[in-house]
Design a protein around this motif. Structure first.
Motif: not given
Length: 213
Positions: A55, A99, A102, A162, A165
């Protein structure tokens, strides 16, 4: 007077964009994060660090592209080309915010190298825009295409649990394809394969440096 005011407004907007791009948590998205409402399995420490590294790479990729768009905006000539770049740049603010959010959820941070990549992108954008709008738009399309390929690879590399993401990267990939297509539709030059190969090597060098830092 209006012309001077217009230039002043653009300078103010660019400075605001620099702050929203480089200052952590400063970007405010226009769209809700694709990860909102998504639940995934709990990640162990190794998985969390790996997801955070990916990320962070994608956040820095957006920083670099934002610099590219801002650099081009000061040299682009055609109004429709400027409008296309400005719209794409606005959507990148969403990507930055998603992003960043996250990364915070993964107990991590954005890259220390972001200022370097922003101003590198800015310089490339200004240079390609000074050559011609066709080259400038073509570079945008090729860059978005390369980042899109990275996004696809990262979706595969993310830990299986995940989903948050993965949802973010999935929407970013859709936007990338749209930006690349719009740049070509606006008159961008199709870059040959050798040029794209060099761009891919540069992107790989960036990912290796940003994954940890």
């Amino acid at each position: 007077m209006d012309r001077l005011q217009s230039r002043a407004d653009r300078l103010i907007n660019q400075f605001d964009t620099v702050l929203r791009t480089l200052v952590p948590h400063a970007a405010s998205p226009q769209r809700v994060s694709p990860a909102k409402g998504v639940t995934g399995e709990k990640l162990d420490d190794h998985e969390r660090r790996h997801a955070a590294g990916l990320m962070r790479i994608n956040h820095t990729g957006e920083v670099c592209l934002q610099g590219l768009y801002q650099g081009q905006s000061i040299t682009v000539r055609l109004p429709h080309a400027r409008k296309q770049m400005e719209q794409s740049a606005l959507e990148k603010i969403d990507h930055l915010a998603w992003c960043d959010e996250r990364l915070e959820q993964l107990h991590s941070r954005t890259s220390y190298l972001n200022p370097l990549f922003y101003f590198t992108g800015f310089g490339i954008g200004a240079a390609t825009g000074a050559v011609s709008d066709r080259v400038s738009l073509g570079f945008v399309s090729a860059a978005e295409e390369q980042v899109g390929k990275c996004l696809d690879a990262h979706q595969q590399s993310l830990p299986a649990g995940d989903d948050c993401s993965r949802a973010i990267l999935g929407q970013m990939a859709v936007d990338k394809a749209h930006h690349a297509h719009m740049a070509l539709e606006a008159g961008g030059l199709r870059f040959p394969a050798p040029v794209k190969w060099v761009m891919r090597l540069s992107a790989e060098a960036m990912t290796k440096s940003v994954y940890h830092f």
